[in-house]
Design a protein around this motif. Structure first.
Motif, PDB file in Angstrom:
ATOM      1  N   TYR A 138       0.843  -1.189   0.000  1.00 33.63           N
ATOM      2  CA  TYR A 138       0.000   0.000   0.000  1.00 33.63           C
ATOM      3  C   TYR A 138       0.881   1.243   0.000  1.00 33.63           C
ATOM      4  O   TYR A 138       1.958   1.266   0.585  1.00 33.63           O
ATOM      5  CB  TYR A 138      -1.014   0.003   1.153  1.00 33.63           C
ATOM      6  CG  TYR A 138      -0.468   0.100   2.548  1.00 33.63           C
ATOM      7  CD1 TYR A 138      -0.348   1.334   3.198  1.00 33.63           C
ATOM      8  CD2 TYR A 138      -0.099  -1.045   3.244  1.00 33.63           C
ATOM      9  CE1 TYR A 138       0.134   1.410   4.493  1.00 33.63           C
ATOM     10  CE2 TYR A 138       0.377  -0.974   4.543  1.00 33.63           C
ATOM     11  CZ  TYR A 138       0.495   0.263   5.157  1.00 33.63           C
ATOM     12  OH  TYR A 138       0.980   0.337   6.442  1.00 33.63           O
ATOM     13  N   PHE A 139       0.420   2.247  -0.730  1.00 35.05           N
ATOM     14  CA  PHE A 139       1.184   3.463  -0.998  1.00 35.05           C
ATOM     15  C   PHE A 139       0.414   4.662  -0.449  1.00 35.05           C
ATOM     16  O   PHE A 139      -0.789   4.779  -0.668  1.00 35.05           O
ATOM     17  CB  PHE A 139       1.395   3.648  -2.502  1.00 35.05           C
ATOM     18  CG  PHE A 139       2.110   2.504  -3.182  1.00 35.05           C
ATOM     19  CD1 PHE A 139       3.465   2.583  -3.459  1.00 35.05           C
ATOM     20  CD2 PHE A 139       1.425   1.348  -3.549  1.00 35.05           C
ATOM     21  CE1 PHE A 139       4.131   1.540  -4.092  1.00 35.05           C
ATOM     22  CE2 PHE A 139       2.080   0.299  -4.178  1.00 35.05           C
ATOM     23  CZ  PHE A 139       3.436   0.394  -4.444  1.00 35.05           C
ATOM     24  N   THR A 254      -2.202  -3.210  -3.722  1.00 34.58           N
ATOM     25  CA  THR A 254      -1.698  -3.635  -5.029  1.00 34.58           C
ATOM     26  C   THR A 254      -0.926  -4.934  -4.823  1.00 34.58           C
ATOM     27  O   THR A 254      -0.131  -5.045  -3.879  1.00 34.58           O
ATOM     28  CB  THR A 254      -0.782  -2.574  -5.667  1.00 34.58           C
ATOM     29  OG1 THR A 254       0.431  -2.452  -4.909  1.00 34.58           O
ATOM     30  CG2 THR A 254      -1.479  -1.235  -5.720  1.00 34.58           C
ATOM     31  N   ASP A 255      -1.173  -5.899  -5.668  1.00 37.28           N
ATOM     32  CA  ASP A 255      -0.569  -7.217  -5.529  1.00 37.28           C
ATOM     33  C   ASP A 255       0.951  -7.104  -5.658  1.00 37.28           C
ATOM     34  O   ASP A 255       1.460  -6.505  -6.601  1.00 37.28           O
ATOM     35  CB  ASP A 255      -1.134  -8.139  -6.610  1.00 37.28           C
ATOM     36  CG  ASP A 255      -0.872  -9.605  -6.338  1.00 37.28           C
ATOM     37  OD1 ASP A 255       0.260  -9.953  -5.965  1.00 37.28           O
ATOM     38  OD2 ASP A 255      -1.810 -10.419  -6.508  1.00 37.28           O
ATOM     39  N   ILE A 261       3.403  -1.638 -11.186  1.00 35.87           N
ATOM     40  CA  ILE A 261       2.685  -0.542 -10.533  1.00 35.87           C
ATOM     41  C   ILE A 261       3.547   0.178  -9.498  1.00 35.87           C
ATOM     42  O   ILE A 261       3.467   1.403  -9.343  1.00 35.87           O
ATOM     43  CB  ILE A 261       1.369  -1.055  -9.891  1.00 35.87           C
ATOM     44  CG1 ILE A 261       0.429   0.103  -9.568  1.00 35.87           C
ATOM     45  CG2 ILE A 261       1.655  -1.899  -8.655  1.00 35.87           C
ATOM     46  CD1 ILE A 261      -0.176   0.746 -10.770  1.00 35.87           C
ATOM     47  N   GLY A 262       4.417  -0.560  -8.784  1.00 36.56           N
ATOM     48  CA  GLY A 262       5.267   0.056  -7.772  1.00 36.56           C
ATOM     49  C   GLY A 262       6.195   1.111  -8.341  1.00 36.56           C
ATOM     50  O   GLY A 262       6.215   2.263  -7.875  1.00 36.56           O
ATOM     51  N   PRO A 263       7.010   0.764  -9.350  1.00 32.98           N
ATOM     52  CA  PRO A 263       7.881   1.769  -9.964  1.00 32.98           C
ATOM     53  C   PRO A 263       7.107   2.932 -10.584  1.00 32.98           C
ATOM     54  O   PRO A 263       7.568   4.077 -10.543  1.00 32.98           O
ATOM     55  CB  PRO A 263       8.634   0.968 -11.040  1.00 32.98           C
ATOM     56  CG  PRO A 263       8.626  -0.432 -10.531  1.00 32.98           C
ATOM     57  CD  PRO A 263       7.301  -0.594  -9.844  1.00 32.98           C
ATOM     58  N   PHE A 264       5.919   2.646 -11.124  1.00 30.08           N
ATOM     59  CA  PHE A 264       5.101   3.715 -11.701  1.00 30.08           C
ATOM     60  C   PHE A 264       4.686   4.706 -10.621  1.00 30.08           C
ATOM     61  O   PHE A 264       4.828   5.924 -10.786  1.00 30.08           O
ATOM     62  CB  PHE A 264       3.871   3.127 -12.391  1.00 30.08           C
ATOM     63  CG  PHE A 264       2.908   4.167 -12.899  1.00 30.08           C
ATOM     64  CD1 PHE A 264       3.145   4.820 -14.099  1.00 30.08           C
ATOM     65  CD2 PHE A 264       1.770   4.500 -12.171  1.00 30.08           C
ATOM     66  CE1 PHE A 264       2.266   5.792 -14.563  1.00 30.08           C
ATOM     67  CE2 PHE A 264       0.895   5.464 -12.625  1.00 30.08           C
ATOM     68  CZ  PHE A 264       1.142   6.109 -13.827  1.00 30.08           C
ATOM     69  N   PHE A 265       4.172   4.193  -9.506  1.00 30.33           N
ATOM     70  CA  PHE A 265       3.779   5.092  -8.418  1.00 30.33           C
ATOM     71  C   PHE A 265       4.983   5.855  -7.870  1.00 30.33           C
ATOM     72  O   PHE A 265       4.895   7.054  -7.575  1.00 30.33           O
ATOM     73  CB  PHE A 265       3.105   4.304  -7.297  1.00 30.33           C
ATOM     74  CG  PHE A 265       1.675   3.926  -7.573  1.00 30.33           C
ATOM     75  CD1 PHE A 265       0.866   4.727  -8.368  1.00 30.33           C
ATOM     76  CD2 PHE A 265       1.124   2.768  -7.040  1.00 30.33           C
ATOM     77  CE1 PHE A 265      -0.454   4.386  -8.627  1.00 30.33           C
ATOM     78  CE2 PHE A 265      -0.199   2.421  -7.287  1.00 30.33           C
ATOM     79  CZ  PHE A 265      -0.987   3.230  -8.083  1.00 30.33           C
ATOM     80  N   ALA A 266       6.119   5.176  -7.722  1.00 32.30           N
ATOM     81  CA  ALA A 266       7.319   5.836  -7.201  1.00 32.30           C
ATOM     82  C   ALA A 266       7.746   6.992  -8.106  1.00 32.30           C
ATOM     83  O   ALA A 266       8.180   8.045  -7.621  1.00 32.30           O
ATOM     84  CB  ALA A 266       8.453   4.821  -7.060  1.00 32.30           C
ATOM     85  N   SER A 267       7.601   6.813  -9.412  1.00 32.82           N
ATOM     86  CA  SER A 267       7.990   7.871 -10.351  1.00 32.82           C
ATOM     87  C   SER A 267       7.109   9.098 -10.229  1.00 32.82           C
ATOM     88  O   SER A 267       7.491  10.192 -10.664  1.00 32.82           O
ATOM     89  CB  SER A 267       7.953   7.339 -11.787  1.00 32.82           C
ATOM     90  OG  SER A 267       6.608   7.159 -12.234  1.00 32.82           O
ATOM     91  N   LEU A 272       5.836   3.859  -1.125  1.00 42.39           N
ATOM     92  CA  LEU A 272       5.451   2.597  -0.504  1.00 42.39           C
ATOM     93  C   LEU A 272       5.429   2.785   1.004  1.00 42.39           C
ATOM     94  O   LEU A 272       6.432   3.142   1.620  1.00 42.39           O
ATOM     95  CB  LEU A 272       6.443   1.491  -0.885  1.00 42.39           C
ATOM     96  CG  LEU A 272       6.192   0.113  -0.260  1.00 42.39           C
ATOM     97  CD1 LEU A 272       4.865  -0.457  -0.721  1.00 42.39           C
ATOM     98  CD2 LEU A 272       7.336  -0.842  -0.592  1.00 42.39           C
ATOM     99  N   LYS A 273       4.264   2.538   1.605  1.00 43.09           N
ATOM    100  CA  LYS A 273       4.087   2.772   3.040  1.00 43.09           C
ATOM    101  C   LYS A 273       4.195   1.482   3.847  1.00 43.09           C
ATOM    102  O   LYS A 273       4.666   1.485   4.979  1.00 43.09           O
ATOM    103  CB  LYS A 273       2.714   3.414   3.282  1.00 43.09           C
ATOM    104  CG  LYS A 273       2.422   3.796   4.721  1.00 43.09           C
ATOM    105  CD  LYS A 273       3.218   5.003   5.161  1.00 43.09           C
ATOM    106  CE  LYS A 273       2.768   5.485   6.520  1.00 43.09           C
ATOM    107  NZ  LYS A 273       3.545   6.647   6.989  1.00 43.09           N
ATOM    108  N   GLY A 274       3.733   0.369   3.270  1.00 45.28           N
ATOM    109  CA  GLY A 274       3.766  -0.884   4.009  1.00 45.28           C
ATOM    110  C   GLY A 274       3.185  -2.028   3.199  1.00 45.28           C
ATOM    111  O   GLY A 274       2.872  -1.884   2.014  1.00 45.28           O
ATOM    112  N   LYS A 275       3.044  -3.165   3.869  1.00 39.45           N
ATOM    113  CA  LYS A 275       2.570  -4.384   3.209  1.00 39.45           C
ATOM    114  C   LYS A 275       1.496  -5.054   4.055  1.00 39.45           C
ATOM    115  O   LYS A 275       1.495  -4.934   5.289  1.00 39.45           O
ATOM    116  CB  LYS A 275       3.736  -5.361   2.981  1.00 39.45           C
ATOM    117  CG  LYS A 275       4.807  -4.851   2.014  1.00 39.45           C
ATOM    118  CD  LYS A 275       5.957  -5.835   1.920  1.00 39.45           C
ATOM    119  CE  LYS A 275       7.018  -5.361   0.945  1.00 39.45           C
ATOM    120  NZ  LYS A 275       6.535  -5.424  -0.457  1.00 39.45           N
TER     121      LYS A 275
END
Length: 283
Positions: A138-139, A254-255, A261-267, A272-275
């Protein structure tokens, strides 16, 4: 101590118990956000249960009811115990007391999500015969930390607002099956709360975004694989940022098997807040 359903608990008393139980939680909600969350997740007070001490709700499990993976399912919308009542096993007792009513209602499985660092809760759920089905990221970032990137769609592509009914046959766009709270069924419980945008190549939908402006929640974001890296996702996120009414922007569940999706959100500055674990028990 009495265990019974939550049918007679009013919204304010339920929120008061929720706020107290989750006082130290990473993400806090106000009463309007709490009621919006319950509605979105299908909260059913008759099939939700709590422990009451002299009439005061001190431990609870709020259950959402719906369909998941084609099975009639109960979903843990929120389980909490007031601090001074912890260590008595109340959450487990409330859950076990709810099972006969859930089974009688035709529920086939019980679904929940739990933060991965909450080892105590995970241990309890494993003892209650839950098994991990998926892992989620989760972001969360402050909205001010995200910026609208200058990006236009390629020639022949267009952006417009669409409705939930227009999102047919979207599986080919999605890298994973949405979690309970992000599913079309959840969105359909209060469609007026969401803004849905679609990107089209001619008349063909090639990408879409579903956003809840009041909470800053990116509920779904998907683009056909062959249409990625053309700025479509960025244009959809830009549209969400212009509509946002919250201090934060977030994308929950997000799975972890999705590597794009992770690198996209980071850009875009979404951190990333946690799991979490998604866990299921067959009833």
């Amino acid at each position: 101590m009495e265990i019974r359903n939550l049918a007679q608990v009013n919204n304010l008393d339920l929120f008061t118990a929720f706020a107290e139980a989750f006082r130290d939680y990473e993400i806090t909600l106000d009463q309007n956000e709490h009621e919006r969350m319950l509605r979105r997740r299908g909260f059913n007070p008759e099939l939700s249960f709590g422990a009451f001490d002299s009439g005061i709700l001190v431990s609870f499990t709020c259950n959402g009811i719906g369909t998941f993976n084609n099975l009639f399912t109960a979903y843990d919308t929120g389980t909490g115990t007031l601090k001074e009542y912890r260590g008595q096993g109340l959450a487990s007792k409330v859950f076990e007391a709810s099972i006969p009513s859930l089974v009688d209602a035709g529920i086939r499985q019980y679904l929940l999500e739990v933060l991965q660092h909450n080892e105590a809760a995970i241990s309890v759920y494993r003892k209650l015969k839950f098994e991990v089905s998926r892992e989620f990221n989760y972001f969360v970032s402050e909205a001010s930390a995200l910026s609208i990137k200058e990006k236009s769609l390629p020639e022949g592509y267009s952006l417009r607002k669409i409705t939930l009914s227009e999102l047919n046959n979207t599986d080919s766009m999605c890298d994973f099956h949405s979690s309970w709270q992000n599913s079309f069924e959840a969105i359909g419980r209060s469609p007026e709360a969401f803004a849905i945008s679609g990107v089209f190549s001619g008349n063909m939908l090639v990408g879409y975004g579903i956003f809840e402006p009041a909470s800053g929640d990116i509920t779904q974001l998907a683009v056909l694989p062959e249409c990625r890296r053309k700025g479509i996702g960025t244009v959809l996120v830009n549209e969400m940022l212009t509509l946002n009414q919250h201090n934060n922007i977030k994308a929950i569940n997000t799975d972890t098997n999705c590597k794009s999706i992770g690198p996209f959100f980071a850009s875009h500055g979404l951190a990333l807040k946690g799991k979490q674990y998604e866990m299921i028990r067959t009833l």
